[in-house]
Design a protein around this motif. Structure first.
Motif, short mmCIF file in Angstrom:
data_model
loop_
_atom_site.label_atom_id
_atom_site.label_comp_id
_atom_site.label_asym_id
_atom_site.label_seq_id
_atom_site.Cartn_x
_atom_site.Cartn_y
_atom_site.Cartn_z
N GLY A 452 0.77 -1.24 0.00
CA GLY A 452 0.00 0.00 0.00
C GLY A 452 0.79 1.28 0.00
N GLN A 453 2.09 1.20 -0.29
CA GLN A 453 2.89 2.41 -0.48
C GLN A 453 3.40 2.40 -1.91
OE1 GLN A 453 2.94 4.01 3.71
NE2 GLN A 453 3.13 4.86 1.68
N GLY A 454 3.66 3.59 -2.47
CA GLY A 454 4.11 3.67 -3.85
C GLY A 454 2.99 3.49 -4.85
N ILE A 455 1.76 3.48 -4.37
CA ILE A 455 0.57 3.43 -5.23
C ILE A 455 -0.44 4.40 -4.62
CG2 ILE A 455 -0.38 1.48 -3.91
CD1 ILE A 455 -1.82 0.60 -6.44
N SER A 456 -1.13 5.16 -5.46
CA SER A 456 -2.13 6.09 -4.94
C SER A 456 -3.52 5.65 -5.39
CB SER A 456 -1.85 7.52 -5.40
OG SER A 456 -1.92 7.63 -6.81
N VAL A 457 -4.49 5.92 -4.53
CA VAL A 457 -5.87 5.50 -4.78
C VAL A 457 -6.81 6.60 -4.30
CG1 VAL A 457 -5.29 3.07 -4.44
CG2 VAL A 457 -6.17 4.41 -2.51
N THR A 458 -8.06 6.45 -4.62
CA THR A 458 -9.12 7.22 -3.97
C THR A 458 -9.98 6.24 -3.18
OG1 THR A 458 -10.67 7.00 -5.82
CG2 THR A 458 -9.17 8.91 -5.85
N GLN A 459 -10.75 6.76 -2.26
CA GLN A 459 -11.59 5.87 -1.47
C GLN A 459 -12.60 5.13 -2.34
OE1 GLN A 459 -13.33 7.55 2.08
NE2 GLN A 459 -11.49 8.72 2.56
N ILE A 460 -13.14 5.81 -3.35
CA ILE A 460 -14.15 5.15 -4.18
C ILE A 460 -13.53 4.01 -4.97
CG2 ILE A 460 -13.97 6.58 -6.27
CD1 ILE A 460 -17.24 5.60 -4.47
N GLN A 461 -12.25 4.14 -5.36
CA GLN A 461 -11.56 3.03 -6.02
C GLN A 461 -11.39 1.85 -5.07
OE1 GLN A 461 -8.06 5.32 -7.30
NE2 GLN A 461 -8.52 4.76 -9.41
N LEU A 462 -11.00 2.13 -3.82
CA LEU A 462 -10.85 1.06 -2.84
C LEU A 462 -12.18 0.38 -2.56
CD1 LEU A 462 -8.38 2.19 -0.02
CD2 LEU A 462 -8.14 0.27 -1.59
N LEU A 463 -13.24 1.16 -2.42
CA LEU A 463 -14.55 0.59 -2.16
C LEU A 463 -14.98 -0.33 -3.29
CD1 LEU A 463 -16.37 3.72 -0.70
CD2 LEU A 463 -15.69 1.67 0.56
N LYS A 464 -14.65 0.05 -4.52
CA LYS A 464 -14.97 -0.80 -5.67
C LYS A 464 -14.18 -2.10 -5.59
CE LYS A 464 -15.12 -0.67 -10.75
NZ LYS A 464 -14.84 0.16 -11.97
N ALA A 465 -12.89 -2.02 -5.27
CA ALA A 465 -12.06 -3.23 -5.17
C ALA A 465 -12.53 -4.11 -4.01
CB ALA A 465 -10.60 -2.83 -4.99
N PHE A 466 -12.86 -3.50 -2.86
CA PHE A 466 -13.32 -4.28 -1.71
C PHE A 466 -14.59 -5.07 -2.03
CE2 PHE A 466 -11.20 -1.03 1.29
CZ PHE A 466 -10.07 -1.82 1.41
N SER A 467 -15.40 -4.56 -2.96
CA SER A 467 -16.65 -5.24 -3.28
C SER A 467 -16.39 -6.65 -3.82
CB SER A 467 -17.47 -4.44 -4.30
OG SER A 467 -16.87 -4.45 -5.59
N ALA A 468 -15.27 -6.84 -4.53
CA ALA A 468 -14.94 -8.16 -5.06
C ALA A 468 -14.64 -9.14 -3.92
CB ALA A 468 -13.76 -8.06 -6.01
N ILE A 469 -14.00 -8.67 -2.85
CA ILE A 469 -13.69 -9.51 -1.70
C ILE A 469 -14.97 -9.89 -0.97
CG2 ILE A 469 -12.29 -9.74 0.39
CD1 ILE A 469 -10.69 -9.22 -2.22
N ALA A 470 -15.88 -8.95 -0.85
CA ALA A 470 -17.11 -9.16 -0.08
C ALA A 470 -18.21 -9.84 -0.89
CB ALA A 470 -17.63 -7.81 0.43
N ASN A 471 -17.99 -10.01 -2.20
CA ASN A 471 -19.09 -10.45 -3.06
C ASN A 471 -18.67 -11.59 -3.98
OD1 ASN A 471 -21.86 -10.00 -3.89
ND2 ASN A 471 -21.05 -9.15 -5.79
N ASP A 472 -17.99 -12.59 -3.41
CA ASP A 472 -17.61 -13.80 -4.15
C ASP A 472 -16.77 -13.51 -5.39
OD1 ASP A 472 -18.84 -15.67 -2.46
OD2 ASP A 472 -20.79 -15.32 -3.38
N GLY A 473 -15.93 -12.48 -5.33
CA GLY A 473 -15.04 -12.17 -6.44
C GLY A 473 -15.64 -11.27 -7.50
N GLU A 474 -16.94 -11.02 -7.42
CA GLU A 474 -17.63 -10.19 -8.40
C GLU A 474 -17.53 -8.72 -7.98
OE1 GLU A 474 -21.44 -11.57 -10.62
OE2 GLU A 474 -22.12 -10.24 -9.02
N MET A 475 -16.90 -7.89 -8.82
CA MET A 475 -16.68 -6.49 -8.48
C MET A 475 -17.86 -5.64 -8.97
SD MET A 475 -13.18 -4.31 -9.04
CE MET A 475 -13.21 -4.32 -10.84
N LEU A 476 -18.32 -4.73 -8.10
CA LEU A 476 -19.47 -3.89 -8.39
C LEU A 476 -19.06 -2.42 -8.45
CD1 LEU A 476 -22.03 -5.51 -5.89
CD2 LEU A 476 -21.67 -6.08 -8.31
N THR A 477 -19.64 -1.70 -9.38
CA THR A 477 -19.44 -0.24 -9.42
C THR A 477 -20.24 0.39 -8.29
OG1 THR A 477 -19.09 -0.19 -11.81
CG2 THR A 477 -19.80 1.86 -10.77
N PRO A 478 -19.61 1.21 -7.44
CA PRO A 478 -20.35 1.85 -6.36
C PRO A 478 -21.52 2.67 -6.89
CG PRO A 478 -17.99 2.11 -6.03
CD PRO A 478 -18.18 1.55 -7.41
#
Length: 753
Positions: A452-478
């Motif tokens: 998590g260093q040397g890479i920049s993100v926004t919260q909405i990008q992280l929330l989109k990525a977290f959706s794949a972890i919480a949703n059986d690998g399927e990523m959802l657009t917030p």
């Protein structure tokens, strides 16, 4: 003498008699009259055709003398929460005036001005309803040579309810000479309520230079301004020669069109509860910037979001004290720190290179010329120890994550980052969205991005990525809009979830959740385990959540390194929590930048109570089916695809999502060249549309694409598609996403529902 006679003879040689002279003058006058008449006809024709003369618009001058127009303000659409509770609504105020001109009468002769015998009643009514002094009212009503009069400050900013009461009292007394002018306003009844996200409006001058309308200035109010604002109407009245309006002569020049209502995905009780608990959290930590967002894991809907410091939407209290107005949710980029390790672990599991029993030393790891240490060594808490890779995640070991990244290889890890859509804006529908960057040119930086260093993100990008972890690998657009309602046609557009890829397998996502639980339950290495609590710091009704905390250095704005300092005041803390851990319904992400005070137990003040409240309200939120608040509206509002050719795909994507259309950008240039549906086609809510920009270099993630869009992709690229299975959505693709496209001739696509 002879010369003189010759001149005189010449002068008299053509002398005419009186009759001849009169005839000659008559002809000249006739020709002059014809000429002047032609000049008149030409000028008359010019005036009739152009309406102008000598640079003056004669029609406008005539209309101004004999007509007057008034603006009929369109109602700005209301912003609601998911259940129909108003968040922002039209709050038109009124100013009262009295007509004194005796010329203001109806066509039947009815007196529509204040008559002397009515003055006492008017003064009494305005005194009772507005608190005006009766003597002041009477003095205004007795002013001479006035068409109408007003009543100062107390006669302005009258609410609609008070206006109705005054009109009823006047009608009872038979008084018709009182009128009201409307002024647009905006009411935010909840005060501090997702303030940065909702935004506010301000008055802006209209083109006529006489009136003003509300315009969205920030947040959702600005992003959805076109949808919310509608179109003002215009009414024209005839005037007498002395400039008095003729009653009963109004003509609607332009019909007003009220703005559409926006139903957000926010939940009023959850949002209010989050605001309360954020106050407690911030009061203890006093961070430079604190933020929190709660998301529905199965739909990608944002249920609550806020940040501190904040301001009151209604009174604007606190707005002037903000260091900047940026929304932490989607306008601020930063290095996320250890919460990125969730995606590192999931990617390694999915890649088949995660061996939980592999043991390593935490006493430093060198990548080329850079030695990477774990946080406990940097803090002087340890000289190093041996951990296996399962413990590495629970202990938030930087070295453990770099080993996972190195085992995958830089190219494979970068593919996963791109499959999680890091480095790209989400274009989820809000204007002025920022987006982070993936640095792929430096091997050390690529390795550091695993923790998590040397890479920049926004919260909405992280929330989109977290959706794949919480949703059986399927990523959802917030998503933050559940429906749009058009009161002019009694039609609506209703949203459903938007699948935007499957970066990891279901098994990898579920295994990652199990390891996230260990972060709070492992008493030896878990960073969110507390002996004081006797278990996981983050839990819901005694049940541990799947969690990961993060601590990150904060990069300088100029990119020259990290801000200097020691302790909490130079760091960014964060945590992600998913619950229930085995199959999440909700996940929550909280950040805290540069707090004055810090204790890991502070997370309990905001994460635990909000997740508990979310679980308590779960059955009332309507998360398993589309919005029910507009179930009685069966017809859909039309939205036709505008001409988007040669426009920037990002801006177009944001507008399409604002109208609940699901765009997919294919290609790498900054201009749209083709669309999968024809320009001008009516697009249904949740319809998926491809925007082709050309110069495609890698195979996109087609998970969730419709068969029709895969066919269009095949047509555009010349790649042959072989289908397996039945259904209309892509569930698997034979060539992985991010594979170079230049040698691909055929792709096997598996369809399902």
């Amino acid at each position: 003498m002879s010369k003189r006679r010759r001149i005189l003879a010449y002068a008299l040689s053509d002398r005419k008699g009186p009759r001849q002279n009169r005839r000659k003058v008559g002809r000249a006058l006739s020709l002059l009259s014809v000429f002047l008449f032609l000049v008149f006809l030409i000028n008359f024709a010019i005036i009739m055709i152009t309406g102008k003369k000598f640079g003056q618009d004669l029609r406008a001058l005539a209309a101004d003398r004999h007509q007057t127009t008034t603006t009929v303000h369109a109602k700005r659409g209301t912003i609601y929460d998911r259940s129909g509770t108003p968040i922002a609504e039209d709050s038109t105020t009124y100013s009262i005036y009295a007509i004194l001109s005796k010329e203001y009468v109806s066509a039947t002769g009815e007196k529509l001005f204040i008559q002397p015998e009515q003055m006492d009643d008017v003064a009494t009514i305005l005194s009772e309803k507005l608190g005006l002094e009766t003597d002041y009212v009477k003095s205004q009503l007795k002013l001479e040579n006035q068409y109408q009069v007003s009543f100062g400050i107390q006669g302005n900013n009258i609410s609609y309810g008070t206006k109705i009461e005054i009109e009823a009292a006047l009608q009872e007394k038979g008084i018709t000479g009182i009128g009201f002018t409307a002024s647009p306003g905006r009411l935010y009844p909840n005060g501090i309520f997702a303030s940065h996200f909702i935004g506010y409006t301000s008055l802006a001058d209209n083109k006529d230079g006489k009136t003003q309308s509300l315009v969205g200035s920030t947040g959702l109010e600005e992003s959805f301004n076109t949808i919310l604002s509608g179109v003002d109407g215009i009414t024209t009245y005839e005037k007498t020669a002395s400039g008095v309006i003729k009653p009963g002569t109004e003509t609607i020049t332009r019909q007003k069109v009220d703005g559409q209502d926006v139903y957000t995905t926010l939940s009023e009780p959850l949002q209010s509860y989050l605001e309360t608990n954020m106050d407690v959290f911030q009061s203890k930590a006093n961070g430079v910037l604190a933020s929190a967002t709660l998301v529905s894991a199965k739909t990608g809907e944002i249920l609550a979001t806020t940040q501190r410091p904040t301001f009151d939407l209604d009174t604007k209290e606190g707005l002037g004290d903000l260091p900047n107005w940026s929304s932490a949710l989607y306008q601020t980029q930063y290095e996320p720190g250890s919460t990125m390790k969730v995606m590192t672990l999931a990617s390694a599991i999915d890649n088949g290179t995660f061996d939980p029993t592999y043991t390593y030393s935490t006493a430093g790891y060198t990548v080329i010329d850079t030695t990477i240490n774990d946080w406990d060594i940097n803090m002087g808490l340890s000289d190093g120890r041996y951990l296996n890779l399962a413990q590495a995640f629970a202990h938030s070991s930087n070295i453990g994550m770099v080993i996972l990244e190195q085992n995958m290889g830089d190219e494979k890890w970068l593919k996963y980052l791109y499959n999680f859509d890091f480095g790209l804006p989400t274009r989820f529908g809000m204007l002025h969205e920022n987006f982070g960057l993936v640095n792929s040119d430096n091997k050390v930086t690529t390795a550091m991005s695993a923790f998590g260093q040397g890479i920049s993100v926004t919260q909405i990008q992280l929330l989109k990525a977290f959706s794949a972890i919480a949703n059986d690998g399927e990523m959802l657009t917030p998503k933050f809009v559940s429906a749009l309602y058009d009161p002019n046609s009694n039609t609506a557009r209703k949203a459903s979830k938007e699948v935007s890829g499957k970066p990891i397998s279901s098994d990898a996502a579920n295994q990652t959740l199990q390891y996230m639980v260990s972060v709070g339950t492992d008493p030896y290495v878990g960073t969110l385990y507390s002996s004081y609590v006797g278990g996981s710091i983050i839990q819901v009704n005694g049940v541990p959540a799947a969690v990961k905390s993060g601590t990150a250095e904060i990069a300088k704005v100029d990119g020259s390194g990290y801000i200097e300092g020691s302790g909490p005041s130079s760091l960014l803390y964060s945590v992600v929590a998913m619950f229930p851990a085995e199959d999440p319904d909700f996940y929550m992400y909280v950040t805290l930048q540069q707090p004055e005070h810090w204790d890991v137990l502070f997370w309990m003040d905001v994460v635990n109570p909000v997740l508990e409240e979310a679980m308590r309200l779960k059955d009332t939120l309507g998360l398993t089916k589309p919005t029910t608040i507009l179930d009685d509206v069966s017809d859909e509002t039309e939205y036709k695809l505008p001409n988007v050719i040669d426009l920037a795909p990002g801006d177009v994507s944001a507008e399409l999502r604002q109208n609940l259309v699901q765009p997919i950008v294919v290609g790498t240039t900054n201009k749209i060249k083709k669309t999968s549906v024809k320009i001008g086609t009516n697009l249904h809510a949740n319809q998926q549309i491809l925007l082709w920009t050309g110069d495609l270099k890698k195979i996109p993630d087609m998970y969730g694409w419709t068969k029709a869009n895969v066919d269009k992709f095949s047509e555009w690229t010349g790649i042959e598609i072989v289908y397996k299975g039945t259904g209309d959505r892509v569930t698997e693709q034979g060539v992985g996403a991010e594979t170079p496209i230049d040698k691909i001739k055929k792709i096997t696509i598996t369809l399902g529902d």
